[in-house]
Design a protein around this motif. Structure first.
Motif, PDB file in Angstrom:
ATOM      1  N   GLU A 170     -40.012 -57.570 -28.539  1.00 56.08           N
ATOM      2  CA  GLU A 170     -40.084 -59.025 -28.397  1.00 56.08           C
ATOM      3  C   GLU A 170     -39.766 -59.735 -29.699  1.00 56.08           C
ATOM      4  OE1 GLU A 170     -44.052 -59.145 -26.933  1.00 56.08           O
ATOM      5  OE2 GLU A 170     -43.462 -58.573 -24.905  1.00 56.08           O
ATOM      6  N   SER A 171     -40.298 -59.226 -30.793  1.00 59.09           N
ATOM      7  CA  SER A 171     -40.023 -59.872 -32.077  1.00 59.09           C
ATOM      8  C   SER A 171     -40.292 -58.917 -33.222  1.00 59.09           C
ATOM      9  CB  SER A 171     -40.903 -61.112 -32.246  1.00 59.09           C
ATOM     10  OG  SER A 171     -42.256 -60.722 -32.358  1.00 59.09           O
ATOM     11  N   ILE A 172     -39.660 -59.209 -34.343  1.00 60.85           N
ATOM     12  CA  ILE A 172     -39.907 -58.488 -35.590  1.00 60.85           C
ATOM     13  C   ILE A 172     -40.078 -59.536 -36.680  1.00 60.85           C
ATOM     14  CG2 ILE A 172     -38.939 -56.893 -37.298  1.00 60.85           C
ATOM     15  CD1 ILE A 172     -37.298 -55.629 -35.064  1.00 60.85           C
ATOM     16  N   ALA A 173     -41.084 -59.366 -37.514  1.00 62.14           N
ATOM     17  CA  ALA A 173     -41.257 -60.254 -38.660  1.00 62.14           C
ATOM     18  C   ALA A 173     -41.605 -59.379 -39.849  1.00 62.14           C
ATOM     19  CB  ALA A 173     -42.357 -61.274 -38.399  1.00 62.14           C
ATOM     20  N   GLY A 174     -40.800 -59.446 -40.897  1.00 63.61           N
ATOM     21  CA  GLY A 174     -41.016 -58.502 -41.983  1.00 63.61           C
ATOM     22  C   GLY A 174     -40.975 -59.119 -43.364  1.00 63.61           C
ATOM     23  N   ILE A 175     -41.869 -58.615 -44.221  1.00 67.66           N
ATOM     24  CA  ILE A 175     -41.754 -58.831 -45.662  1.00 67.66           C
ATOM     25  C   ILE A 175     -40.855 -57.708 -46.142  1.00 67.66           C
ATOM     26  CG2 ILE A 175     -42.980 -58.814 -47.859  1.00 67.66           C
ATOM     27  CD1 ILE A 175     -45.467 -59.810 -46.315  1.00 67.66           C
ATOM     28  N   ILE A 176     -39.579 -58.022 -46.333  1.00 64.23           N
ATOM     29  CA  ILE A 176     -38.596 -56.950 -46.550  1.00 64.23           C
ATOM     30  C   ILE A 176     -37.829 -57.150 -47.847  1.00 64.23           C
ATOM     31  CG2 ILE A 176     -38.287 -56.101 -44.202  1.00 64.23           C
ATOM     32  CD1 ILE A 176     -36.215 -58.217 -43.710  1.00 64.23           C
ATOM     33  N   ASN A 177     -38.405 -57.964 -48.728  1.00 58.72           N
ATOM     34  CA  ASN A 177     -37.827 -58.078 -50.070  1.00 58.72           C
ATOM     35  C   ASN A 177     -38.970 -58.111 -51.083  1.00 58.72           C
ATOM     36  OD1 ASN A 177     -36.968 -60.030 -52.457  1.00 58.72           O
ATOM     37  ND2 ASN A 177     -35.168 -58.927 -51.766  1.00 58.72           N
ATOM     38  N   GLY A 178     -39.064 -57.053 -51.860  1.00 61.20           N
ATOM     39  CA  GLY A 178     -40.186 -56.902 -52.788  1.00 61.20           C
ATOM     40  C   GLY A 178     -40.179 -57.925 -53.905  1.00 61.20           C
ATOM     41  N   THR A 179     -38.994 -58.287 -54.383  1.00 56.96           N
ATOM     42  CA  THR A 179     -38.900 -59.247 -55.488  1.00 56.96           C
ATOM     43  C   THR A 179     -39.559 -60.571 -55.110  1.00 56.96           C
ATOM     44  OG1 THR A 179     -36.804 -58.264 -56.130  1.00 56.96           O
ATOM     45  CG2 THR A 179     -37.286 -60.452 -57.007  1.00 56.96           C
ATOM     46  N   THR A 180     -39.175 -61.091 -53.954  1.00 52.32           N
ATOM     47  CA  THR A 180     -39.724 -62.387 -53.555  1.00 52.32           C
ATOM     48  C   THR A 180     -41.207 -62.274 -53.206  1.00 52.32           C
ATOM     49  OG1 THR A 180     -38.781 -61.919 -51.378  1.00 52.32           O
ATOM     50  CG2 THR A 180     -37.593 -63.448 -52.770  1.00 52.32           C
ATOM     51  N   SER A 189     -46.661 -63.688 -54.493  1.00 52.88           N
ATOM     52  CA  SER A 189     -48.025 -63.219 -54.764  1.00 52.88           C
ATOM     53  C   SER A 189     -48.526 -63.781 -56.094  1.00 52.88           C
ATOM     54  CB  SER A 189     -48.069 -61.682 -54.822  1.00 52.88           C
ATOM     55  OG  SER A 189     -47.731 -61.130 -53.579  1.00 52.88           O
ATOM     56  N   GLU A 190     -47.658 -63.750 -57.096  1.00 49.92           N
ATOM     57  CA  GLU A 190     -48.051 -64.256 -58.416  1.00 49.92           C
ATOM     58  C   GLU A 190     -48.235 -65.771 -58.406  1.00 49.92           C
ATOM     59  OE1 GLU A 190     -48.198 -62.453 -61.758  1.00 49.92           O
ATOM     60  OE2 GLU A 190     -48.817 -61.063 -60.183  1.00 49.92           O
ATOM     61  N   MET A 191     -47.315 -66.467 -57.726  1.00 49.84           N
ATOM     62  CA  MET A 191     -47.429 -67.931 -57.651  1.00 49.84           C
ATOM     63  C   MET A 191     -48.769 -68.313 -57.029  1.00 49.84           C
ATOM     64  SD  MET A 191     -43.567 -69.191 -56.452  1.00 49.84           S
ATOM     65  CE  MET A 191     -43.923 -70.969 -56.441  1.00 49.84           C
ATOM     66  N   ARG A 192     -49.150 -67.600 -55.970  1.00 48.15           N
ATOM     67  CA  ARG A 192     -50.390 -67.941 -55.296  1.00 48.15           C
ATOM     68  C   ARG A 192     -51.619 -67.564 -56.118  1.00 48.15           C
ATOM     69  NH1 ARG A 192     -54.417 -65.815 -52.458  1.00 48.15           N
ATOM     70  NH2 ARG A 192     -53.588 -63.721 -52.563  1.00 48.15           N
ATOM     71  N   SER A 193     -51.644 -66.298 -56.578  1.00 51.00           N
ATOM     72  CA  SER A 193     -52.886 -65.835 -57.204  1.00 51.00           C
ATOM     73  C   SER A 193     -53.104 -66.490 -58.557  1.00 51.00           C
ATOM     74  CB  SER A 193     -52.885 -64.307 -57.311  1.00 51.00           C
ATOM     75  OG  SER A 193     -51.862 -63.880 -58.176  1.00 51.00           O
ATOM     76  N   LYS A 194     -51.999 -66.882 -59.245  1.00 50.20           N
ATOM     77  CA  LYS A 194     -52.170 -67.458 -60.579  1.00 50.20           C
ATOM     78  C   LYS A 194     -51.835 -68.944 -60.622  1.00 50.20           C
ATOM     79  CE  LYS A 194     -51.798 -62.978 -62.588  1.00 50.20           C
ATOM     80  NZ  LYS A 194     -50.819 -61.949 -62.937  1.00 50.20           N
ATOM     81  N   GLY A 195     -51.424 -69.512 -59.493  1.00 47.13           N
ATOM     82  CA  GLY A 195     -51.117 -70.939 -59.461  1.00 47.13           C
ATOM     83  C   GLY A 195     -49.920 -71.334 -60.329  1.00 47.13           C
ATOM     84  N   LEU A 196     -49.014 -70.394 -60.550  1.00 48.26           N
ATOM     85  CA  LEU A 196     -47.869 -70.664 -61.431  1.00 48.26           C
ATOM     86  C   LEU A 196     -46.667 -71.191 -60.644  1.00 48.26           C
ATOM     87  CD1 LEU A 196     -48.098 -67.404 -63.568  1.00 48.26           C
ATOM     88  CD2 LEU A 196     -48.764 -69.725 -64.275  1.00 48.26           C
ATOM     89  N   ASP A 197     -45.738 -71.800 -61.383  1.00 50.29           N
ATOM     90  CA  ASP A 197     -44.508 -72.295 -60.771  1.00 50.29           C
ATOM     91  C   ASP A 197     -43.485 -71.182 -60.633  1.00 50.29           C
ATOM     92  OD1 ASP A 197     -45.013 -74.965 -60.138  1.00 50.29           O
ATOM     93  OD2 ASP A 197     -44.855 -75.533 -62.254  1.00 50.29           O
ATOM     94  N   VAL A 256     -50.290 -58.470 -47.659  1.00 51.47           N
ATOM     95  CA  VAL A 256     -49.372 -57.533 -48.309  1.00 51.47           C
ATOM     96  C   VAL A 256     -48.923 -58.184 -49.612  1.00 51.47           C
ATOM     97  CG1 VAL A 256     -47.101 -56.458 -48.119  1.00 51.47           C
ATOM     98  CG2 VAL A 256     -48.675 -56.469 -46.152  1.00 51.47           C
ATOM     99  N   GLU A 257     -49.350 -57.622 -50.730  1.00 54.29           N
ATOM    100  CA  GLU A 257     -49.155 -58.302 -52.005  1.00 54.29           C
ATOM    101  C   GLU A 257     -48.189 -57.542 -52.908  1.00 54.29           C
ATOM    102  OE1 GLU A 257     -50.205 -61.211 -52.407  1.00 54.29           O
ATOM    103  OE2 GLU A 257     -52.060 -61.498 -51.280  1.00 54.29           O
ATOM    104  N   GLY A 258     -47.748 -58.218 -53.960  1.00 55.04           N
ATOM    105  CA  GLY A 258     -46.878 -57.596 -54.952  1.00 55.04           C
ATOM    106  C   GLY A 258     -45.546 -57.213 -54.334  1.00 55.04           C
ATOM    107  N   ALA A 259     -44.980 -56.125 -54.829  1.00 51.46           N
ATOM    108  CA  ALA A 259     -43.628 -55.747 -54.400  1.00 51.46           C
ATOM    109  C   ALA A 259     -43.621 -54.920 -53.115  1.00 51.46           C
ATOM    110  CB  ALA A 259     -42.927 -54.991 -55.524  1.00 51.46           C
ATOM    111  N   MET A 260     -44.777 -54.845 -52.415  1.00 52.55           N
ATOM    112  CA  MET A 260     -44.823 -54.036 -51.190  1.00 52.55           C
ATOM    113  C   MET A 260     -44.081 -54.717 -50.036  1.00 52.55           C
ATOM    114  SD  MET A 260     -46.459 -51.470 -52.360  1.00 52.55           S
ATOM    115  CE  MET A 260     -46.907 -50.440 -50.946  1.00 52.55           C
ATOM    116  N   ASN A 261     -43.661 -53.906 -49.085  1.00 58.01           N
ATOM    117  CA  ASN A 261     -43.004 -54.396 -47.873  1.00 58.01           C
ATOM    118  C   ASN A 261     -43.880 -54.111 -46.655  1.00 58.01           C
ATOM    119  OD1 ASN A 261     -40.783 -54.886 -49.513  1.00 58.01           O
ATOM    120  ND2 ASN A 261     -39.335 -53.951 -48.126  1.00 58.01           N
TER     121      ASN A 261
END
Lengths: 442, 442
Positions: free
Chosen positions: A152-162, A167-175, A279-284
């Motif tokens: 029916e559907s697929i939704a993936g975190i499939i790019n570790g860089t982004t 993850s960093e923007m959220r956890s550290k409040g950075l731009d 799912v945080e950091g560079a994980m997929n």
């Protein structure tokens, strides 16, 4: 049986991983595949540099076109990336009757239809597990493991860089700009990061999954693609206040109401309570919904030398089984060939190693903890944490007793039990000790 | 090509799922497998009852022994459970030269070595994806997808009943007995729950995964098994205070230092921050560590009619490909047979449906929200939540402006964009509107 001979195109990070894992796990892989899998030759643009990075154990040349046609090569492994030269080399390998294993998502998202058609006509296999989500066996799961389902559907975190950046923007409040720079310093982002941060890489992978899920040709040119470079810290903050996290998702959905398919990559708010939101950091991670199975989540490392090599080599084992006509060399029931099973035995529980949680009901008096920790120390059982709490279940005696929780570091269970017997015998230990095991699963 | 003919042994819940999914997805499955897969006959103890639950579309008899030998049966599907009769029927099917697909973990954990050996001698395949973790394709991932790796350890939540009970005990602070009763009422636990709550079912599954991971015969008799029936609410509470959750894990580990394997099932404290610690209710998840891939997590429904049927039918597709000699019917590159690809097209983004997050910088004056919500209402765009916050980035004008965040329900993107154009044109909207997409992924 003679080992399978590989021709490796490219000598970059993933090629290094393939060389390393094949060498390290050669015996294990042979026990599974029924044959060895060896690198016959590598083609690299810069031979000296390749020799430096891959070592002297494999012959390295610079004639890519000759390598894909060499009669002694059983499987071509394409690891050069890019779409133009890779396309012509893969087509040349197919024309020469050689199966190809590739990690090249751009190639397949753009030229997949042409390549699969050529492979079909020539009767050779193309393996591309490594093209999507690195070491996670998501292609195999979609194509074989979930074959009973209408996806029916697929939704993936499939790019570790982004995902690292978000993850960093959220956890550290950075731009965005600040985190991108950090990601580049850490090697999580390329010097030219556009491919990742603008969502193109994720769109290549989503395109491939979409075609497999819904049985269509690849349609990269019709994918909607938005990256994360314009994402503002304020929106991540507001999303969090509303109970959501923002992830760059590759999404593809069946839309029976209009007889079409959705295929889109964009930053997406998802409820913070979902596993995939965590799912945080560079994980997929890839969330697949099928009509029979419901939701399944497939999580792991989506990039890096060895995780990608894991997928490349899994394909090599598959292709090895396929081109080895002997039916004895199909997928063995217990993964390893029957004549390669080991006699390794399961250990008695006393010989296992784990950390422990102990709860003791003890008399609330001086010296109790000292006596207990002395017993542990004598057996060299190391303490991780101690928690003391009033015991509310002691009834009339409750005032004079207390709960003592001890967490240990990894310990041989036999040692733990011996210590527990001594602890239990202390007059200040007032009830049977509760022993649970603890695993960090780090 | 003639459809594969199945003989189903058993007419319980899983058999019902197999019948249902095979019928519903027959076209989809044929597009993948290259052949139809049909149920030729079912053997059931109580034929009348089976007819009631499975319907009239399949012939139902009660002669199990005859069914496994019928010449027109291509694959036997064993769904009766238990170890003794299932063993003799599976061995009879093998002797008759028929591949077998089974969901029976007890059978394989106890008699796997005998059955696999018989199958190997006779040259037939045994599929057992459904025996471990229901719809999650973990057997395929371990056996094929991760074949490049030296597996280091596996830790799995592989019994839904106990995970449901532990989730309820923790979230509601209830005692084991109370929750067990509730689980029985909800159908998550059997009337005789011993097999689940004492860890035996999890140990069967861990035994099978251990053998596949490390290439050994099945060693159920050496597994260490502890269930959750003695677990006290106090320990769940203390664990939580220390940052841990308690899960019933099936664990198997390679212990190269002593040349052995750990194989154990017991309640286990794991850090609350791990993804697997957040697997709640009746869901399953298996954490696999390989030397190349690192950690992968495989999550989904571990039981139930259709999730289990998903795994049974995936095996049926595999076996169909295996026994269909035609090399055109191997695993197709895009999962579906090349002549069965669909022309279904990817939709333009305006035709996609998703929920939206909108952030507007608006003048802080009366009637602003009314004007905005009017525009949304005119397009029948339904609002899920509104958040108003002071805008701190407005500089000198900041005092007179505010941030307005609107979450919508699912909306056609074209409608959203049309509404946004009108909203953006309002004089009270002071900056470009931020539009992000939102997916519940429920």
């Amino acid at each position: 049986m003679k080992a399978i001979q590989l021709g490796l195109l490219g000598a970059g990070t993933v090629a290094g991983g393939v060389v390393q894992v094949l060498q390290r796990n050669q015996a294990e892989i042979r026990r599974r595949a029924g044959r060895g899998i060896e690198i016959a030759a590598v083609a690299a643009r810069d031979v000296a540099k390749a020799r430096h990075s891959l070592g002297d154990s494999v012959p390295i040349g610079d004639d890519f076109e000759a390598l894909v046609r060499r009669p002694d090569i059983d499987i071509v492994v394409e690891l050069i990336g890019g779409t133009e030269r890779a396309r012509s080399l893969v087509l040349a390998a197919i024309a020469a009757g050689k199966p190809v294993v590739t990690a090249n998502k751009a190639l397949l998202a753009v030229h997949g239809t042409e390549i699969f058609e050529a492979a079909r006509e020539r009767g050779v296999a193309i393996g591309f597990e490594a093209a999507v989500a690195g070491g996670i066996p998501i292609i195999k799961s979609l194509r074989e493991g979930l074959s009973a389902n209408r996806i029916e559907s697929i939704a993936g975190i499939i790019n570790g860089t982004t995902n690292f950046i978000l993850s960093e923007m959220r956890s550290k409040g950075l731009d965005f700009d600040v985190v991108l720079k950090k990601a580049q310093e850490l090697g999580y982002a390329e010097a030219d990061p556009a491919f990742d941060i603008e969502g193109v890489d994720a769109a290549h992978k989503a395109t491939i999954m979409s075609a497999i899920a819904f049985g269509t040709p690849v349609q990269f040119e019709r994918a909607h693609i938005e990256g994360i470079s314009k994402l503002q810290a304020a929106d991540i903050r507001y999303a969090e206040q509303l109970g959501y996290r923002i992830k760059l998702l590759g999404i593809t959905k069946r839309r029976d109401d209009v007889g079409g398919i959705e295929l889109r990559v964009h930053p997406t708010l998802i409820p913070a309570t979902r596993l995939i939101a965590n799912v945080e950091g560079a994980m997929n991670a890839v969330l697949v919904k099928g009509d029979a199975v419901g939701a399944t989540l497939h999580y792991g490392r989506g990039a890096g030398a060895e995780p990608t090599a894991s997928a490349v080599i899994a394909d090599l084992v598959d292709v090895t089984r396929l081109i080895t006509a002997d039916p004895e060399h199909r997928v063995p029931h217990l993964a390893f060939q029957p004549d390669a099973l080991a006699a390794t035995q399961v250990l008695p529980i006393a010989q296992t190693i784990t950390a422990f949680y102990l709860r003791l009901t003890v008399a609330d008096e001086a010296g109790v903890l000292a006596n207990l920790t002395r017993i542990l120390a004598d057996r060299r059982i190391s303490i991780d944490a101690v928690l003391q709490r009033p015991n509310h279940e002691g009834g009339a005696d409750g005032e004079n007793q207390t709960d003592l929780i001890i967490l240990t570091h990894d310990t041989l269970e036999g040692d733990m039990d011996a210590a527990l017997a001594l602890m239990q015998a202390l007059p200040t230990v007032l009830a049977p000790i509760v022993k649970l095991r603890k695993e960090e699963l780090a």
